[in-house]
Design a protein around this motif. Structure first.
Motif, PDB file in Angstrom:
ATOM      1  N   CYS A 318      38.653 -34.370 -17.539  1.00  0.00           N
ATOM      2  CA  CYS A 318      38.865 -33.987 -18.938  1.00  0.00           C
ATOM      3  C   CYS A 318      37.741 -34.481 -19.834  1.00  0.00           C
ATOM      4  O   CYS A 318      37.379 -33.816 -20.819  1.00  0.00           O
ATOM      5  CB  CYS A 318      40.198 -34.541 -19.434  1.00  0.00           C
ATOM      6  N   ARG A 319      37.184 -35.624 -19.497  1.00  0.00           N
ATOM      7  CA  ARG A 319      36.136 -36.208 -20.344  1.00  0.00           C
ATOM      8  C   ARG A 319      34.739 -35.678 -20.028  1.00  0.00           C
ATOM      9  O   ARG A 319      33.788 -36.030 -20.730  1.00  0.00           O
ATOM     10  CB  ARG A 319      36.149 -37.731 -20.198  1.00  0.00           C
ATOM     11  N   ALA A 320      34.635 -34.859 -18.981  1.00  0.00           N
ATOM     12  CA  ALA A 320      33.310 -34.377 -18.564  1.00  0.00           C
ATOM     13  C   ALA A 320      32.852 -33.205 -19.421  1.00  0.00           C
ATOM     14  O   ALA A 320      32.566 -32.116 -18.920  1.00  0.00           O
ATOM     15  CB  ALA A 320      33.353 -33.989 -17.093  1.00  0.00           C
ATOM     16  N   VAL A 321      32.822 -33.413 -20.717  1.00  0.00           N
ATOM     17  CA  VAL A 321      32.354 -32.395 -21.661  1.00  0.00           C
ATOM     18  C   VAL A 321      31.030 -32.875 -22.233  1.00  0.00           C
ATOM     19  O   VAL A 321      30.967 -33.936 -22.861  1.00  0.00           O
ATOM     20  CB  VAL A 321      33.373 -32.164 -22.794  1.00  0.00           C
ATOM     21  N   PRO A 322      29.945 -32.126 -22.028  1.00  0.00           N
ATOM     22  CA  PRO A 322      28.635 -32.609 -22.494  1.00  0.00           C
ATOM     23  C   PRO A 322      28.524 -32.637 -24.010  1.00  0.00           C
ATOM     24  O   PRO A 322      29.146 -31.840 -24.714  1.00  0.00           O
ATOM     25  CB  PRO A 322      27.664 -31.585 -21.879  1.00  0.00           C
ATOM     26  N   GLN A 323      27.727 -33.565 -24.488  1.00  0.00           N
ATOM     27  CA  GLN A 323      27.356 -33.650 -25.905  1.00  0.00           C
ATOM     28  C   GLN A 323      28.568 -33.735 -26.831  1.00  0.00           C
ATOM     29  O   GLN A 323      28.566 -33.176 -27.919  1.00  0.00           O
ATOM     30  CB  GLN A 323      26.483 -32.451 -26.293  1.00  0.00           C
ATOM     31  N   LEU A 324      29.580 -34.448 -26.394  1.00  0.00           N
ATOM     32  CA  LEU A 324      30.753 -34.660 -27.234  1.00  0.00           C
ATOM     33  C   LEU A 324      30.882 -36.153 -27.491  1.00  0.00           C
ATOM     34  O   LEU A 324      30.729 -36.958 -26.569  1.00  0.00           O
ATOM     35  CB  LEU A 324      32.008 -34.127 -26.529  1.00  0.00           C
ATOM     36  N   PRO A 325      31.142 -36.573 -28.728  1.00  0.00           N
ATOM     37  CA  PRO A 325      31.268 -38.005 -29.011  1.00  0.00           C
ATOM     38  C   PRO A 325      32.327 -38.669 -28.129  1.00  0.00           C
ATOM     39  O   PRO A 325      33.333 -38.044 -27.769  1.00  0.00           O
ATOM     40  CB  PRO A 325      31.674 -38.030 -30.496  1.00  0.00           C
ATOM     41  N   VAL A 412      46.351 -23.592 -14.501  1.00  0.00           N
ATOM     42  CA  VAL A 412      45.017 -23.175 -14.929  1.00  0.00           C
ATOM     43  C   VAL A 412      45.093 -22.401 -16.238  1.00  0.00           C
ATOM     44  O   VAL A 412      44.275 -22.604 -17.143  1.00  0.00           O
ATOM     45  CB  VAL A 412      44.349 -22.333 -13.823  1.00  0.00           C
ATOM     46  N   LEU A 413      46.080 -21.498 -16.350  1.00  0.00           N
ATOM     47  CA  LEU A 413      46.230 -20.745 -17.599  1.00  0.00           C
ATOM     48  C   LEU A 413      46.499 -21.677 -18.773  1.00  0.00           C
ATOM     49  O   LEU A 413      45.915 -21.527 -19.850  1.00  0.00           O
ATOM     50  CB  LEU A 413      47.362 -19.734 -17.464  1.00  0.00           C
ATOM     51  N   ALA A 414      47.402 -22.638 -18.569  1.00  0.00           N
ATOM     52  CA  ALA A 414      47.731 -23.572 -19.644  1.00  0.00           C
ATOM     53  C   ALA A 414      46.526 -24.424 -20.027  1.00  0.00           C
ATOM     54  O   ALA A 414      46.258 -24.653 -21.213  1.00  0.00           O
ATOM     55  CB  ALA A 414      48.902 -24.459 -19.218  1.00  0.00           C
ATOM     56  N   ALA A 415      45.790 -24.905 -19.022  1.00  0.00           N
ATOM     57  CA  ALA A 415      44.617 -25.737 -19.297  1.00  0.00           C
ATOM     58  C   ALA A 415      43.532 -24.935 -20.004  1.00  0.00           C
ATOM     59  O   ALA A 415      42.878 -25.425 -20.931  1.00  0.00           O
ATOM     60  CB  ALA A 415      44.087 -26.327 -17.993  1.00  0.00           C
ATOM     61  N   HIS A 416      43.332 -23.697 -19.568  1.00  0.00           N
ATOM     62  CA  HIS A 416      42.303 -22.849 -20.176  1.00  0.00           C
ATOM     63  C   HIS A 416      42.641 -22.554 -21.635  1.00  0.00           C
ATOM     64  O   HIS A 416      41.780 -22.668 -22.520  1.00  0.00           O
ATOM     65  CB  HIS A 416      42.181 -21.558 -19.379  1.00  0.00           C
ATOM     66  N   ASP A 417      43.892 -22.190 -21.899  1.00  0.00           N
ATOM     67  CA  ASP A 417      44.287 -21.878 -23.272  1.00  0.00           C
ATOM     68  C   ASP A 417      44.167 -23.112 -24.161  1.00  0.00           C
ATOM     69  O   ASP A 417      43.668 -23.030 -25.291  1.00  0.00           O
ATOM     70  CB  ASP A 417      45.721 -21.351 -23.282  1.00  0.00           C
ATOM     71  N   ARG A 418      44.596 -24.265 -23.647  1.00  0.00           N
ATOM     72  CA  ARG A 418      44.500 -25.491 -24.441  1.00  0.00           C
ATOM     73  C   ARG A 418      43.043 -25.880 -24.668  1.00  0.00           C
ATOM     74  O   ARG A 418      42.682 -26.357 -25.754  1.00  0.00           O
ATOM     75  CB  ARG A 418      45.251 -26.618 -23.731  1.00  0.00           C
ATOM     76  N   SER A 419      42.193 -25.652 -23.656  1.00  0.00           N
ATOM     77  CA  SER A 419      40.771 -25.980 -23.805  1.00  0.00           C
ATOM     78  C   SER A 419      40.115 -25.127 -24.881  1.00  0.00           C
ATOM     79  O   SER A 419      39.256 -25.610 -25.630  1.00  0.00           O
ATOM     80  CB  SER A 419      40.047 -25.782 -22.468  1.00  0.00           C
ATOM     81  N   LEU A 420      40.523 -23.861 -24.957  1.00  0.00           N
ATOM     82  CA  LEU A 420      39.966 -22.999 -25.991  1.00  0.00           C
ATOM     83  C   LEU A 420      40.316 -23.497 -27.394  1.00  0.00           C
ATOM     84  O   LEU A 420      39.607 -23.215 -28.363  1.00  0.00           O
ATOM     85  CB  LEU A 420      40.482 -21.562 -25.819  1.00  0.00           C
ATOM     86  N   LYS A 425      33.281 -24.874 -29.548  1.00  0.00           N
ATOM     87  CA  LYS A 425      33.041 -23.501 -29.123  1.00  0.00           C
ATOM     88  C   LYS A 425      31.879 -23.401 -28.136  1.00  0.00           C
ATOM     89  O   LYS A 425      31.947 -22.639 -27.164  1.00  0.00           O
ATOM     90  CB  LYS A 425      32.774 -22.616 -30.349  1.00  0.00           C
ATOM     91  N   ARG A 426      30.849 -24.197 -28.321  1.00  0.00           N
ATOM     92  CA  ARG A 426      29.690 -24.098 -27.443  1.00  0.00           C
ATOM     93  C   ARG A 426      29.959 -24.664 -26.052  1.00  0.00           C
ATOM     94  O   ARG A 426      29.181 -24.439 -25.112  1.00  0.00           O
ATOM     95  CB  ARG A 426      28.493 -24.802 -28.060  1.00  0.00           C
ATOM     96  N   HIS A 427      31.063 -25.410 -25.910  1.00  0.00           N
ATOM     97  CA  HIS A 427      31.389 -26.011 -24.615  1.00  0.00           C
ATOM     98  C   HIS A 427      32.742 -25.526 -24.078  1.00  0.00           C
ATOM     99  O   HIS A 427      33.287 -26.152 -23.170  1.00  0.00           O
ATOM    100  CB  HIS A 427      31.415 -27.539 -24.730  1.00  0.00           C
ATOM    101  N   GLN A 428      33.274 -24.450 -24.611  1.00  0.00           N
ATOM    102  CA  GLN A 428      34.593 -23.994 -24.162  1.00  0.00           C
ATOM    103  C   GLN A 428      34.579 -23.520 -22.713  1.00  0.00           C
ATOM    104  O   GLN A 428      35.609 -23.558 -22.049  1.00  0.00           O
ATOM    105  CB  GLN A 428      35.092 -22.874 -25.083  1.00  0.00           C
TER     106      GLN A 428
END
Length: 453
Positions: A318-325, A412-420, A425-428
């Protein structure tokens, strides 16, 4: 009741009785899981679609009237309290043999596995039948206090940690303790749980039930996958797509630990039935009597490591999002953890399906005569368990694979929708790959364990 029908505790004594999934089924299922996951991520789902406040399909008015009636709620509370006393009396006064006593059978079958099935169909049923809530209501009635009254405010910092610890204590008794099927051990655990929960509810009010009662939190979590949910005005219940209801899952401190305990313990149950693990435990405890403390320590460490593995891999993904504080990344595991619920439920049904359907029948029969007095109110004494799944291994394997795959796809559907909703936006898209691969790993690992290693 004949002897084969009372052998109800194979799982409680260490291991599922389900037949392994054929290798071909597992490989095909893994391929489907991988391809569908990436297809959904890249092509089919570009904007958030899931909302917990959708209108849904209203249930008939008489259903809502019946559910909302105070008499119905009191009847549910009374039934839960009576059943609790009934089962505890069976443990205290019933036959000493585990296979003939209704307490362990009810504890491991109807409570642990049946609660999931009932909650997925009807919603958080434990809230209706909780003995702690029933006793708190009686105490409020006697003292004239409101049901929401609390002597001490429940600490927000505790979150769901007490429930996670309580659930870990349950799975430890089931999977790692020296004698999980012991009537005395199950009775002791049940009494400690009841005393702790009742005292906590009286002192901290119903917020203790909502955050610290392991069975109510468990029921409420999986109940978010029920098609039944409160309407937009919360005055009536409606039918809606379960993933919409899942969006209303409350999260707080300990939410990730809670999911890790549920998923990790089920995975460890499958893992602990593998011959290599059993041989390792036996070699580590060589020379000790059955159920020695070395074997208990090894199993306890294995269970803990499996839970920590789930928690660590999910948190890192979950934390592996680049360039996020860093502060924003720290919030993501809690925001995304509800997406694990479908995977948890799918794996629980796949792993314990035979146990629920077949050994649940034995547990129900034992409840008809908890004190072993020869009671036979429903005429079931001469009936045998109907082994409807064990005698059809192809059907059983297909059902197990289906539960795992459906749970994975919904997750996967739930995680994808929540991630959106929660990712920049640049890392969705790129921000989801690590979580998606982690979910695929859970699913393929679950299929491997169900296959038999």
């Amino acid at each position: 009741m004949t002897e084969p029908s009372v052998q109800v505790l194979a799982h409680g004594l260490g291991g599922s009785a389900d037949l392994p999934v054929p290798l071909a089924y597992a490989l095909v299922a893994a391929a489907w899981a991988l391809s569908i996951s990436f297809g959904v991520l890249v092509f089919a789902w570009r904007t958030p679609r899931l909302r917990a406040d959708t209108q849904g399909l209203p249930l008939p008015s008489w259903v809502n009237t019946c559910v909302a009636a105070p008499l119905m709620r009191r009847a549910g509370a009374a039934a839960g309290l009576v059943l609790t006393v009934w089962v505890l009396l069976a443990g205290a006064l019933g036959p000493p043999r585990t296979s003939h006593n209704a307490l362990p059978a009810t504890f491991y079958t109807l409570l642990w596995v049946g609660l999931v099935a009932a909650s997925v169909v009807f919603g958080p049923v434990w809230k209706l039948i909780s003995p702690a809530r029933a006793i708190q209501q009686l105490a409020c009635l006697v003292t004239g206090q409101r049901r929401e009254h609390a002597w001490v405010t429940y600490p927000e910092k505790l979150g769901y940690w007490p429930a996670a610890i309580g659930l870990f204590a349950f799975v430890w008794l089931e999977l790692a303790s020296p004698n999980p099927g012991s009537v005395a051990a199950v009775l002791t655990w049940s009494l400690v749980y009841l005393v702790t929960t009742i005292v906590g509810t009286i002192v901290c009010g119903t917020r203790w039930c909502e955050h610290a009662d392991p069975f109510e939190v468990y029921s409420a979590l999986v109940g978010k996958l029920s098609p039944v949910g409160p309407g937009p005005e919360r005055a009536a219940y409606v039918l809606r797509w379960p993933l919409n209801n899942l969006q209303a899952t409350p999260v707080g401190a300990g939410s990730v630990a809670l999911a890790a305990v549920l998923l990790g313990s089920t995975a460890f149950d499958s893992f602990s039935s593998q011959p290599r693990w059993r041989n390792f435990v036996d070699s580590a405890s060589a020379g000790e009597p059955l159920g020695g403390w070395t074997a208990t320590a090894v199993r306890s460490l294995g269970l803990l490591l499996m839970v920590l593995f789930i928690a660590a891999t999910f948190t890192l993904a979950c934390r592996a999002v680049p360039q996020l504080p860093r502060s924003e990344r720290a919030k993501l595991p809690g925001l995304l953890v509800p997406s694990l619920t479908p995977i948890i439920v799918g794996y629980i049904f796949a792993h314990y399906l035979t146990y629920l359907v077949e050994k649940g029948q034995s547990a129900a029969m034992l409840l008809m005569d908890p004190l072993d007095k020869g009671w036979n109110p429903l005429g079931l004494d001469d009936r045998d368990v109907a082994y409807v799944l064990s005698t059809h291994p192809t059907l059983l394997a297909a059902l197990k694979v289906t539960f795992v795959i459906v749970g994975h796809i919904l997750g996967v559907l739930a995680a994808h929708d929540r991630s959106l909703r929660v990712l920049p936006k640049r890392h969705q898209l790129t921000g989801q790959f690590a979580l998606l691969l982690t979910m695929v790993m859970y699913t393929c690992g679950g299929l491997y364990l169900l296959f038999g290693g």
